[in-house]
Write a protein that holds these residues in place. Sequence first.
Motif, PDB file in Angstrom:
ATOM      1  N   VAL A 267       0.847  -1.196   0.000  1.00 40.30           N
ATOM      2  CA  VAL A 267       0.000   0.000   0.000  1.00 40.30           C
ATOM      3  C   VAL A 267       0.883   1.246   0.000  1.00 40.30           C
ATOM      4  CG1 VAL A 267      -1.773   1.282   1.255  1.00 40.30           C
ATOM      5  CG2 VAL A 267      -1.774  -1.232   1.292  1.00 40.30           C
ATOM      6  N   PRO A 268       0.812   2.084  -1.037  1.00 39.38           N
ATOM      7  CA  PRO A 268       1.554   3.356  -1.002  1.00 39.38           C
ATOM      8  C   PRO A 268       1.070   4.229   0.158  1.00 39.38           C
ATOM      9  CG  PRO A 268       0.730   2.888  -3.219  1.00 39.38           C
ATOM     10  CD  PRO A 268       0.075   1.902  -2.297  1.00 39.38           C
ATOM     11  N   ASN A 269       2.008   4.942   0.784  1.00 39.54           N
ATOM     12  CA  ASN A 269       1.640   5.746   1.957  1.00 39.54           C
ATOM     13  C   ASN A 269       2.559   6.966   2.051  1.00 39.54           C
ATOM     14  OD1 ASN A 269       0.195   6.313   4.360  1.00 39.54           O
ATOM     15  ND2 ASN A 269       1.757   5.332   5.600  1.00 39.54           N
ATOM     16  N   LYS A 270       2.645   7.720   0.937  1.00 41.11           N
ATOM     17  CA  LYS A 270       3.590   8.835   0.872  1.00 41.11           C
ATOM     18  C   LYS A 270       3.287   9.916   1.897  1.00 41.11           C
ATOM     19  CE  LYS A 270       4.833   8.168  -3.978  1.00 41.11           C
ATOM     20  NZ  LYS A 270       6.142   7.630  -3.599  1.00 41.11           N
ATOM     21  N   ASP A 271       1.996  10.159   2.180  1.00 38.98           N
ATOM     22  CA  ASP A 271       1.661  11.182   3.165  1.00 38.98           C
ATOM     23  C   ASP A 271       1.686  10.655   4.595  1.00 38.98           C
ATOM     24  OD1 ASP A 271      -0.526   9.554   3.057  1.00 38.98           O
ATOM     25  OD2 ASP A 271      -1.911  11.086   2.311  1.00 38.98           O
ATOM     26  N   ARG A 272       1.939   9.363   4.768  1.00 41.43           N
ATOM     27  CA  ARG A 272       2.085   8.718   6.078  1.00 41.43           C
ATOM     28  C   ARG A 272       0.842   8.886   6.952  1.00 41.43           C
ATOM     29  NH1 ARG A 272       6.817  11.427   5.445  1.00 41.43           N
ATOM     30  NH2 ARG A 272       6.393  12.868   7.160  1.00 41.43           N
ATOM     31  N   ARG A 273      -0.334   8.969   6.323  1.00 35.71           N
ATOM     32  CA  ARG A 273      -1.581   9.056   7.093  1.00 35.71           C
ATOM     33  C   ARG A 273      -1.940   7.706   7.697  1.00 35.71           C
ATOM     34  NH1 ARG A 273      -5.872  10.744   3.089  1.00 35.71           N
ATOM     35  NH2 ARG A 273      -7.181  11.192   4.916  1.00 35.71           N
ATOM     36  N   LEU A 274      -1.710   6.645   6.931  1.00 36.85           N
ATOM     37  CA  LEU A 274      -1.984   5.302   7.431  1.00 36.85           C
ATOM     38  C   LEU A 274      -0.856   4.873   8.361  1.00 36.85           C
ATOM     39  CD1 LEU A 274      -3.172   3.674   4.093  1.00 36.85           C
ATOM     40  CD2 LEU A 274      -4.604   4.478   5.975  1.00 36.85           C
ATOM     41  N   LEU A 275      -1.219   4.142   9.400  1.00 35.75           N
ATOM     42  CA  LEU A 275      -0.235   3.746  10.408  1.00 35.75           C
ATOM     43  C   LEU A 275      -0.265   2.237  10.615  1.00 35.75           C
ATOM     44  CD1 LEU A 275      -0.918   6.524  13.079  1.00 35.75           C
ATOM     45  CD2 LEU A 275       0.907   6.480  11.367  1.00 35.75           C
ATOM     46  N   PRO A 276       0.877   1.641  10.913  1.00 36.70           N
ATOM     47  CA  PRO A 276       0.888   0.215  11.236  1.00 36.70           C
ATOM     48  C   PRO A 276      -0.032  -0.087  12.403  1.00 36.70           C
ATOM     49  CG  PRO A 276       3.122   1.033  10.912  1.00 36.70           C
ATOM     50  CD  PRO A 276       2.224   2.235  10.925  1.00 36.70           C
ATOM     51  N   GLY A 277      -0.714  -1.228  12.319  1.00 38.80           N
ATOM     52  CA  GLY A 277      -1.623  -1.634  13.378  1.00 38.80           C
ATOM     53  C   GLY A 277      -3.071  -1.295  13.108  1.00 38.80           C
ATOM     54  N   MET A 278      -3.352  -0.431  12.123  1.00 39.18           N
ATOM     55  CA  MET A 278      -4.740  -0.082  11.820  1.00 39.18           C
ATOM     56  C   MET A 278      -5.490  -1.293  11.274  1.00 39.18           C
ATOM     57  SD  MET A 278      -4.716   3.719  10.089  1.00 39.18           S
ATOM     58  CE  MET A 278      -4.561   5.188  11.103  1.00 39.18           C
ATOM     59  N   PHE A 279      -6.745  -1.445  11.722  1.00 42.93           N
ATOM     60  CA  PHE A 279      -7.614  -2.508  11.232  1.00 42.93           C
ATOM     61  C   PHE A 279      -8.276  -2.038   9.936  1.00 42.93           C
ATOM     62  CE2 PHE A 279     -11.792  -4.552  10.992  1.00 42.93           C
ATOM     63  CZ  PHE A 279     -11.412  -5.895  11.039  1.00 42.93           C
ATOM     64  N   ALA A 280      -8.352  -2.918   8.958  1.00 50.41           N
ATOM     65  CA  ALA A 280      -8.887  -2.554   7.644  1.00 50.41           C
ATOM     66  C   ALA A 280      -9.960  -3.543   7.213  1.00 50.41           C
ATOM     67  CB  ALA A 280      -7.767  -2.512   6.608  1.00 50.41           C
ATOM     68  N   THR A 281     -10.981  -3.029   6.536  1.00 53.19           N
ATOM     69  CA  THR A 281     -11.976  -3.859   5.855  1.00 53.19           C
ATOM     70  C   THR A 281     -11.748  -3.672   4.367  1.00 53.19           C
ATOM     71  OG1 THR A 281     -13.594  -2.063   5.956  1.00 53.19           O
ATOM     72  CG2 THR A 281     -13.652  -3.706   7.722  1.00 53.19           C
ATOM     73  N   ALA A 282     -11.560  -4.775   3.671  1.00 52.43           N
ATOM     74  CA  ALA A 282     -11.135  -4.714   2.271  1.00 52.43           C
ATOM     75  C   ALA A 282     -12.099  -5.461   1.372  1.00 52.43           C
ATOM     76  CB  ALA A 282      -9.722  -5.290   2.133  1.00 52.43           C
ATOM     77  N   GLN A 283     -12.006  -5.142   0.082  1.00 49.60           N
ATOM     78  CA  GLN A 283     -12.771  -5.834  -0.946  1.00 49.60           C
ATOM     79  C   GLN A 283     -11.788  -6.318  -2.011  1.00 49.60           C
ATOM     80  OE1 GLN A 283     -13.808  -2.420  -0.152  1.00 49.60           O
ATOM     81  NE2 GLN A 283     -14.891  -3.425   1.532  1.00 49.60           N
ATOM     82  N   LEU A 284     -11.852  -7.602  -2.278  1.00 47.97           N
ATOM     83  CA  LEU A 284     -10.974  -8.223  -3.268  1.00 47.97           C
ATOM     84  C   LEU A 284     -11.815  -8.692  -4.445  1.00 47.97           C
ATOM     85  CD1 LEU A 284      -8.175  -9.422  -4.102  1.00 47.97           C
ATOM     86  CD2 LEU A 284      -8.886 -11.515  -2.926  1.00 47.97           C
ATOM     87  N   ALA A 285     -11.441  -8.284  -5.661  1.00 43.11           N
ATOM     88  CA  ALA A 285     -12.162  -8.711  -6.857  1.00 43.11           C
ATOM     89  C   ALA A 285     -11.961 -10.214  -7.073  1.00 43.11           C
ATOM     90  CB  ALA A 285     -11.665  -7.934  -8.071  1.00 43.11           C
ATOM     91  N   VAL A 286     -13.069 -10.938  -7.242  1.00 46.15           N
ATOM     92  CA  VAL A 286     -13.010 -12.397  -7.424  1.00 46.15           C
ATOM     93  C   VAL A 286     -13.729 -12.831  -8.706  1.00 46.15           C
ATOM     94  CG1 VAL A 286     -12.773 -12.919  -4.974  1.00 46.15           C
ATOM     95  CG2 VAL A 286     -15.053 -12.689  -5.952  1.00 46.15           C
ATOM     96  N   GLY A 287     -13.931 -11.906  -9.618  1.00 42.74           N
ATOM     97  CA  GLY A 287     -14.608 -12.252 -10.867  1.00 42.74           C
ATOM     98  C   GLY A 287     -15.591 -11.165 -11.249  1.00 42.74           C
ATOM     99  N   ALA A 288     -16.501 -11.498 -12.176  1.00 43.92           N
ATOM    100  CA  ALA A 288     -17.513 -10.543 -12.622  1.00 43.92           C
ATOM    101  C   ALA A 288     -18.804 -11.286 -12.930  1.00 43.92           C
ATOM    102  CB  ALA A 288     -17.027  -9.780 -13.859  1.00 43.92           C
ATOM    103  N   GLY A 289     -19.939 -10.602 -12.761  1.00 48.14           N
ATOM    104  CA  GLY A 289     -21.247 -11.190 -13.035  1.00 48.14           C
ATOM    105  C   GLY A 289     -22.283 -10.099 -13.186  1.00 48.14           C
ATOM    106  N   ALA A 290     -23.463 -10.464 -13.759  1.00 47.63           N
ATOM    107  CA  ALA A 290     -24.530  -9.502 -13.968  1.00 47.63           C
ATOM    108  C   ALA A 290     -25.243  -9.191 -12.657  1.00 47.63           C
ATOM    109  CB  ALA A 290     -25.523 -10.039 -14.992  1.00 47.63           C
ATOM    110  N   GLN A 291     -25.439  -7.898 -12.390  1.00 45.54           N
ATOM    111  CA  GLN A 291     -26.146  -7.453 -11.191  1.00 45.54           C
ATOM    112  C   GLN A 291     -27.083  -6.309 -11.560  1.00 45.54           C
ATOM    113  OE1 GLN A 291     -23.579  -6.325  -7.976  1.00 45.54           O
ATOM    114  NE2 GLN A 291     -22.938  -8.413  -7.521  1.00 45.54           N
ATOM    115  N   PRO A 292     -28.208  -6.158 -10.808  1.00 42.06           N
ATOM    116  CA  PRO A 292     -29.071  -4.998 -11.025  1.00 42.06           C
ATOM    117  C   PRO A 292     -28.327  -3.709 -10.699  1.00 42.06           C
ATOM    118  CG  PRO A 292     -30.177  -6.692  -9.728  1.00 42.06           C
ATOM    119  CD  PRO A 292     -28.748  -7.096  -9.803  1.00 42.06           C
ATOM    120  N   VAL A 293     -28.586  -2.670 -11.487  1.00 40.45           N
ATOM    121  CA  VAL A 293     -27.931  -1.379 -11.297  1.00 40.45           C
ATOM    122  C   VAL A 293     -28.990  -0.293 -11.307  1.00 40.45           C
ATOM    123  CG1 VAL A 293     -26.299   0.283 -12.272  1.00 40.45           C
ATOM    124  CG2 VAL A 293     -25.765  -2.150 -12.317  1.00 40.45           C
TER     125      VAL A 293
END
Length: 360
Positions: A267-293
């Motif tokens: 993870v780039p962190n040039k402004d050093r806002r993010l700190l070690p130890g922070m808890f994160a909720t992430a989304q990982l792409a696992v494919g694609a499919g049709a969804q209502p929009v």
Amino acid sequence: MNKPQTLARLFLLPLAALAIPACNHASASEHRARAEATVVVATVKVTAQKVAQTQALTGTLTPNRKSDVAADASGKVAAILVERGTLLPSGAAIVRLDRRSAALVEEEAAAQAGAAKAQLALAERECARAEKLWAEGAINGAEHDRSLAQCAASRLQATAASVRARLAGKSVGDAVVRAPFRGVVAERYVSEGEYVRPDTRVATLVEIDPLRLELSVPEAAVHALQKAAEVEFQVAAFPGETFHGKIRYIGPAVRRQSRDLLVEAVVPNKDRRLLPGMFATAQLAVGAGAQPVVPETAIKRDSEVDRVFVVAGDRLEERLVALGPRLGDAVAVQSGLRAGEQVVAPITPDLRDGARVRVR
């Protein structure tokens, strides 16, 4: 009280009793009329689009590198040059030791190296004369061998003295403990006046640009893992803001206890806002499919709940929906809607579940 007044009161009481139900009936009629009031709305048709499927993950930010910096020398601490949170370039000084003793040892070692070098020069001249005498037959084999051995010993002594001199010089250089890489001081462990040895830990240095995001990927989603895959994540310290990283390190085996695979995104962190130890909720792409929009304007947000109003015949139907990724001015709906349905957009304050509706 006289008789005419009594008769008047007896006459008015039944009229009042009759008036009360009439008023109640009128109020109920007005309520039903308001309830049946028609709401005029604009609608859009729910379309289906190919949307990237994501896997929700949790993880922790960690330093890209972390080092407990050792003294690598012996001596008394003369100065502490950093504090917790100090940003250091690679090679910057962290601690300075008293180098006076090391300097004296270096001077002694340099003198011994000079003496050994002089002895070597004398021995080489003796060897050259011995070789000449051996060629002329002036000395026997034992004397010749002894001369060669003395020359070899002198060379080894000169080499050893030179190494000791370089080692003493290194000790002088090691009197300044330096940062092995660019990073931030997480902790320092010594103070002025303390005596340290080569294995003494003087400070902890962490590299926070970039950071690593450690993620636990469920076994069912392991098939979608690829190096350089994009990961989006959020942290509580910056609500509503999305950060990005790329998967670089993938564990070799699924962990038996938790049935997941440990991966790390850089993870780039040039402004050093993010700190070690922070808890994160992430989304990982696992494919694609049709969804209502649907458009963003079709979503009614109430606290942490998202709703839409669907036109079903001549009535409104309020539904809870689970939203997916944003697509510009639209948003994917993971559950609660089907493609082809009509939803109200934009949302207006007079919408309510079950209301009679007319599409303009």
